[in-house]
Scaffold this active site. Structure first.
Site, PDB file in Angstrom:
ATOM      1  CG  ASP A   1      -4.791  -7.382   4.597  1.00  0.00           C
ATOM      2  OD1 ASP A   1      -4.837  -8.381   3.856  1.00  0.00           O
ATOM      3  OD2 ASP A   1      -4.032  -6.424   4.398  1.00  0.00           O
TER       4      ASP A   1
ATOM      5  CG  ASP B   1       1.731  -2.398   8.462  1.00  0.00           C
ATOM      6  OD1 ASP B   1       1.933  -1.171   8.482  1.00  0.00           O
ATOM      7  OD2 ASP B   1       2.580  -3.220   8.067  1.00  0.00           O
TER       8      ASP B   1
ATOM      9  CE  LYS C   1       0.369   2.502   6.799  1.00  0.00           C
ATOM     10  NZ  LYS C   1      -0.236   1.217   7.239  1.00  0.00           N
TER      11      LYS C   1
ATOM     12  CD1 TRP D   1      11.994   3.067  12.713  1.00  0.00           C
ATOM     13  CD2 TRP D   1      10.640   3.157  10.938  1.00  0.00           C
ATOM     14  NE1 TRP D   1      12.461   2.157  11.792  1.00  0.00           N
ATOM     15  CE2 TRP D   1      11.640   2.192  10.692  1.00  0.00           C
ATOM     16  CE3 TRP D   1       9.672   3.389   9.966  1.00  0.00           C
ATOM     17  CZ2 TRP D   1      11.704   1.454   9.511  1.00  0.00           C
ATOM     18  CZ3 TRP D   1       9.744   2.657   8.780  1.00  0.00           C
ATOM     19  CH2 TRP D   1      10.743   1.709   8.568  1.00  0.00           C
ATOM     20  CG  LEU D   2       8.264   0.067  16.881  1.00  0.00           C
ATOM     21  CD1 LEU D   2       7.943  -1.406  16.672  1.00  0.00           C
ATOM     22  CD2 LEU D   2       7.909   0.500  18.288  1.00  0.00           C
TER      23      LEU D   2
ATOM     24  CD  GLU E   1       5.544  -7.048  10.991  1.00  0.00           C
ATOM     25  OE1 GLU E   1       5.649  -7.199   9.757  1.00  0.00           O
ATOM     26  OE2 GLU E   1       4.460  -6.752  11.554  1.00  0.00           O
TER      27      GLU E   1
ATOM     28  CD  GLN F   1      -2.991  -1.055   0.231  1.00  0.00           C
ATOM     29  OE1 GLN F   1      -3.601  -0.008   0.054  1.00  0.00           O
ATOM     30  NE2 GLN F   1      -3.268  -2.151  -0.486  1.00  0.00           N
TER      31      GLN F   1
END
Length: 409
Positions: free
Chosen positions: A289, A309, A123, A224-225, A294, A107
């Site tokens: 979906d 996500d 996004k 972001w990790l 993770e 995506q």
């Protein structure tokens, strides 16, 4: 009374005493755990509304440093987060110093670097709030607002396994294009009076760009990790085949969970219960979906299942895809703490909590009323599913105390 009779009587009394003591201790432990779950719920509700404020009190650390220090193997952020509003304000307002195409995936997304060096995933908005995505439960583009709502649901459920997400408006012409890489810049175009881009991804097409309203684009940013916590990708044991006419084993084998329980990392430790927590989370948001998931690398099954996500959710409020709950109704186990939290959220509390949690987001209102109502209705279905399990197997077998070492064999 003869000596033999006395010995027998004493033995009987001793057995009764031991069983009574064990029973009382178990009940006391269970009662104490339930009381702590209730206190945790009230603490969550008290801190639910997060106002985005620019100032960090009592610290010289940057918001990025604080967020990075929060991450531990079993949670992305702690229960008490007085700095959350300042961190989310920074995510929504800090200057963008670099923009690039998104990391691998299907995506459209962009990878932004904010002032201070913090990576975030952007996004873009694709649909209006009241748009209904028809077709398969995983159909359509990513929904940016779903990422925001899912993060707050993670807070409400007390999982604390989703990276921080906040809504943000960006000016593509003045904030993105001047700092964009050539690869991202090459995907920009103009449609009418609107600036658009289509990025680089598996399904990204020049004919299907995301377009701003003029130059201003609404979207979500996901923190972001930290790089010190590298991720490991796993195939979800209840993943779909995405091939017409071909079913995954779990879709036809009702004893499938027994096979999963014999496979690492689901044969011991918290991972199977994490899968079931995630199934409940995904069912509430309508996300069918999650074909992969993770965790942190080299965790040997001990780290959390990270709720990354979540944008393929809140697509159709009228569609309740029961198969999302397959891990729950096939395994028939659930954490006591999750069960307690779900019960605290019934009778409209979940809808009210979601509205309150998202009220101060820059892109509020985050969800339409039909989606809020759908979450409440789906909660009832989850509770009913657990009740079917307890009716069949008994509460002791279904409700798993998650404050002890776990073995599913």
């Amino acid at each position: 009374m003869k000596l033999k009779q006395r010995v027998v009587l004493l033995a009987i009394l001793l057995v009764i005493f031991i069983f009574t003591k064990v029973f009382l201790i178990d009940n006391l432990d269970t009662s104490a755990a339930n009381r702590e779950d209730q206190r945790a719920f009230h603490r969550m509700m008290a801190g639910l509304r997060v106002e985005l404020v620019p100032k960090l009190d009592h610290t010289l650390q940057s918001p990025w440093e604080i967020a990075a220090q929060w991450v531990v193997p079993r949670e992305v952020y702690p229960e008490e987060t007085p700095e959350l509003g300042a961190i989310m304000h920074a995510m929504a307002t800090k200057k963008i110093i670099k923009a690039d195409v998104g990391y691998k995936g299907t995506q459209l997304k962009a990878l932004l670097i904010l002032e201070g060096g913090q990576k975030v995933v952007f996004k873009p908005k694709r649909y209006n709030r009241d748009y209904v995505v028809e077709g398969e439960p995983y159909a359509g583009y990513d929904r940016h607002n779903a990422e925001v709502a899912a993060f707050h649901l993670d807070r409400i459920l007390g999982f604390r396994r989703a990276p921080l997400v906040v809504g943000r408006y960006v000016n593509l012409r003045t904030e993105i294009k001047p700092v964009a890489t050539e690869q991202l810049l090459s995907t920009f175009l103009t449609v009418g009076n609107n600036t658009c881009f289509y990025g680089k991804c598996y399904y990204c097409r020049e004919t299907e760009p995301a377009c701003a309203d003029g130059d201003t684009m609404e979207g979500s940013v996901t923190l972001w990790l930290p790089d010190v916590w590298p991720l490991q990708k796993h195939r979800h044991p209840w993943g779909r085949t995405y091939r017409e006419g071909k079913l995954a084993r779990w879709e036809y084998d009702e004893s499938y969970c027994d096979a999963v329980k014999k496979t690492s990392p689901y044969d011991s430790g918290p991972r199977l219960l994490d899968i079931i927590d995630t199934a409940i989370f995904d069912y509430l948001i309508g996300n069918a979906d999650r074909h992969h998931y993770e965790s942190f690398q080299d965790d040997e099954g001990a780290s959390m299942l990270i709720l990354l996500d979540n944008a393929k959710s809140f697509g159709n409020p009228s569609l309740d895809e029961r198969s999302i709950l397959a891990p729950l109704y096939q395994c028939c186990i659930i954490r006591v703490s999750t069960w307690n939290r779900l019960n605290y959220l019934k009778d409209g509390v979940l809808k009210s909590a979601l509205k309150s949690a998202t009220a101060h987001d820059p892109i509020a209102p985050v969800l339409s009323e039909p989606h809020l109502d759908a979450a409440d209705q789906r909660l009832l279905s989850v509770l009913a599913t657990v009740k079917q399990c307890t009716d069949q197997f008994g509460a002791d077998a279904v409700l798993v105390e998650d404050r002890m070492p776990l073995s599913h064999l």
